[in-house]
Design a protein around this motif. Structure first.
Motif, PDB file in Angstrom:
ATOM      1  N   LEU A  47      61.885  34.671  -8.321  1.00 21.72           N
ATOM      2  CA  LEU A  47      61.558  36.105  -8.389  1.00 21.72           C
ATOM      3  C   LEU A  47      62.030  36.839  -7.144  1.00 21.72           C
ATOM      4  O   LEU A  47      62.425  38.003  -7.203  1.00 21.72           O
ATOM      5  N   GLU A  48      62.007  36.144  -6.012  1.00 24.42           N
ATOM      6  CA  GLU A  48      62.502  36.773  -4.776  1.00 24.42           C
ATOM      7  C   GLU A  48      63.965  37.199  -4.949  1.00 24.42           C
ATOM      8  O   GLU A  48      64.334  38.330  -4.632  1.00 24.42           O
ATOM      9  N   ASP A  49      64.791  36.294  -5.467  1.00 20.79           N
ATOM     10  CA  ASP A  49      66.213  36.620  -5.664  1.00 20.79           C
ATOM     11  C   ASP A  49      66.364  37.763  -6.656  1.00 20.79           C
ATOM     12  O   ASP A  49      67.237  38.626  -6.511  1.00 20.79           O
TER      13      ASP A  49
ATOM     14  N   THR B   8      62.009  50.046   7.992  1.00 22.55           N
ATOM     15  CA  THR B   8      63.137  50.984   7.984  1.00 22.55           C
ATOM     16  C   THR B   8      64.350  50.345   7.332  1.00 22.55           C
ATOM     17  O   THR B   8      65.052  50.982   6.528  1.00 22.55           O
ATOM     18  N   ARG B   9      64.606  49.101   7.664  1.00 23.75           N
ATOM     19  CA  ARG B   9      65.749  48.412   7.059  1.00 23.75           C
ATOM     20  C   ARG B   9      65.520  48.143   5.582  1.00 23.75           C
ATOM     21  O   ARG B   9      66.455  48.141   4.779  1.00 23.75           O
ATOM     22  N   PHE B  10      64.266  47.928   5.208  1.00 21.90           N
ATOM     23  CA  PHE B  10      63.923  47.778   3.788  1.00 21.90           C
ATOM     24  C   PHE B  10      64.291  49.052   3.034  1.00 21.90           C
ATOM     25  O   PHE B  10      64.887  49.002   1.958  1.00 21.90           O
ATOM     26  N   ARG B  19      63.940  40.724   1.580  1.00 24.34           N
ATOM     27  CA  ARG B  19      63.355  39.378   1.479  1.00 24.34           C
ATOM     28  C   ARG B  19      62.124  39.256   2.368  1.00 24.34           C
ATOM     29  O   ARG B  19      61.131  38.654   1.982  1.00 24.34           O
ATOM     30  N   ALA B  20      62.201  39.829   3.562  1.00 23.50           N
ATOM     31  CA  ALA B  20      61.061  39.727   4.482  1.00 23.50           C
ATOM     32  C   ALA B  20      59.830  40.420   3.892  1.00 23.50           C
ATOM     33  O   ALA B  20      58.715  39.889   3.953  1.00 23.50           O
ATOM     34  N   VAL B  21      60.039  41.588   3.308  1.00 20.29           N
ATOM     35  CA  VAL B  21      58.911  42.312   2.704  1.00 20.29           C
ATOM     36  C   VAL B  21      58.365  41.535   1.514  1.00 20.29           C
ATOM     37  O   VAL B  21      57.155  41.399   1.339  1.00 20.29           O
TER      38      VAL B  21
END
Lengths: 214, 195
Positions: A47-49, B8-10, B19-21
């Motif tokens: 799901l992340e991808d 901000t980058r999100f 991905r981090a979020v």
């Protein structure tokens, strides 16, 4: 401390008569959440991808940001721009005269949902009734391009499951398809992966699907 | 909590920031959508859509604010939209819908309950693995300490002590849910993100 131990014990399901009804009520709510499958459900690993791909697909469709320097440089060529506009207007008049008023507002729109064969892809379709039939404008820019004997095919399907093919294409960017059946009856649109094997029937390899809401 | 730079980058659609979020909040968002929709496929769809909508609105979100309340608000709204869509389909062809179809069950949970789900999931995720498993087996599967001990191959005393420690942590972490009257519980954020 004794009271805290009573709270902990009750939360753990060991019960206590020393808590007041409000405390018991609150703890029962927490226990209900702990017993609920949704508290423990895990999203699938891919799901992340899919999230990353979906956002990337939207970002590609977003209008570009023009910086001021570029805007100023474009204004220097203003006269050329005006000339081009005049030519474009003339072309539009000519197109109108030849093809008629064909870009009216769509009668229906639908969001297209991807299957596991096209993770993270989103799309939409707009359906417009014209004299020639129903024009279906599909946009699913995230679909990978297919070539070399493989292609996408779009279908309309009615509630009985009858499939009507409405066109084939290689990638999902701004595709125009045509249907000779009423979309009010054939309300579901699907896109499948096909190959030039001479088999006219749908492969069943669905990548996108959407339905007109009544 | 993620830094303002990541947020901000999100907003800019940076893949690493997305991905981090997701890694920070994906499980929590999924818990919310699962609770509303009670259907794995629909919950996945709503989870994905939550992050897409968050990205769309991120330029108006103050990156110095906490993302969690904002995301839970979006997640609940997206899940309810999916719930309503499925309910319309059920209305059209009731005969084709199974009795356990989420569109036919009770209305979506309140914002307050969703907030509780979010908080409990965070508290559970913060437990050590061995304690979390005990809590899961006790509450989700309804097993006794004896049965848990047999399943895990550990003494009953170990199960009891892990259970006590786990529930003590949960009680401490979730105490504010018990103590705060409904009107005073932290409000879920408006979707505009505070700007």
């Amino acid at each position: 401390m004794a009271r805290d131990d009573d709270l902990v014990a009750y939360l753990a399901g060991e019960g206590s008569s020393r808590l007041d009804p409000d405390e018991i009520g609150d703890l029962n709510e927490l226990r209900a959440v702990l017993a609920d499958t949704s508290t423990w459900d895990e999203a699938p690993a891919d799901l992340e991808d899919r999230v990353v791909a979906a956002i990337a697909a939207e970002a590609r469709q977003a209008p570009p940001v023009v910086d001021l320097k570029t805007a100023r440089e474009r204004r220097r060529f203003g006269m050329l721009g005006i000339g081009a506009t005049i030519l474009a207007a003339a072309a539009a008049v000519l197109a109108f005269a030849v093809f008629g008023p064909d870009r009216e507002k769509p009668d229906f729109s639908m969001a297209l949902q991807a299957t596991e064969r096209a993770p993270g892809v989103t799309g939409k379709a707009e359906l417009t009734k014209t004299q020639s039939g129903w024009r279906v404008e599909l946009d699913a820019s995230g679909l990978s391009r297919l070539d070399n004997g493989r292609f996408y095919e779009a279908w309309l399907r009615d509630d009985a499951g009858t499939l009507i093919p409405i066109g084939t294409f290689n990638e999902g960017r701004k595709v125009t398809l045509w249907a000779g059946v009423p979309v009010t009856e054939y309300r579901t649109l699907t896109v499948t992966i096909e190959s030039d094997d001479g088999n006219q029937a749908s492969s069943g390899e669905k990548v996108l699907s959407g339905t007109i809401e009544p | 909590m993620l830094g303002a730079d990541t947020v901000t980058r999100f907003a800019a659609g940076d893949g690493d920031a997305v991905r981090a979020v997701y890694r920070e909040y994906g499980r929590l968002v999924h818990a919310v959508t699962s609770r509303v929709l009670r259907d794995r496929t629909l919950a996945e769809e709503a989870t994905q859509q939550t992050f897409v909508q968050a990205w769309r609105a991120a330029s108006s979100f103050d990156p110095h604010r906490e993302l969690a309340p904002w995301l839970v608000t979006i997640a609940r709204r997206v899940a309810i939209d999916v719930h309503r869509r499925e309910a319309r389909r059920a209305h059209d062809s009731v005969d084709l819908v199974g009795t356990s179809d989420p569109a036919l069950v009770s209305p979506p949970p309140s914002a307050e309950h969703i907030y509780e789900v979010w908080e409990v999931r965070q508290a559970v995720d913060a437990l050590p693995d061995d304690e979390r498993e005990i809590v899961r087996l006790q509450h989700l599967e309804g097993l006794t300490h004896q049965v848990i001990a047999e399943r895990l191959g550990v003494p009953v005393g170990t199960v009891k002590s892990r259970s006590f420690r786990a529930h003590k942590r949960l009680a401490a972490r979730l105490g504010h849910l018990r103590d705060a009257p409904p009107a005073n519980r932290p409000a879920t954020a408006d979707v505009d993100g505070g700007r």
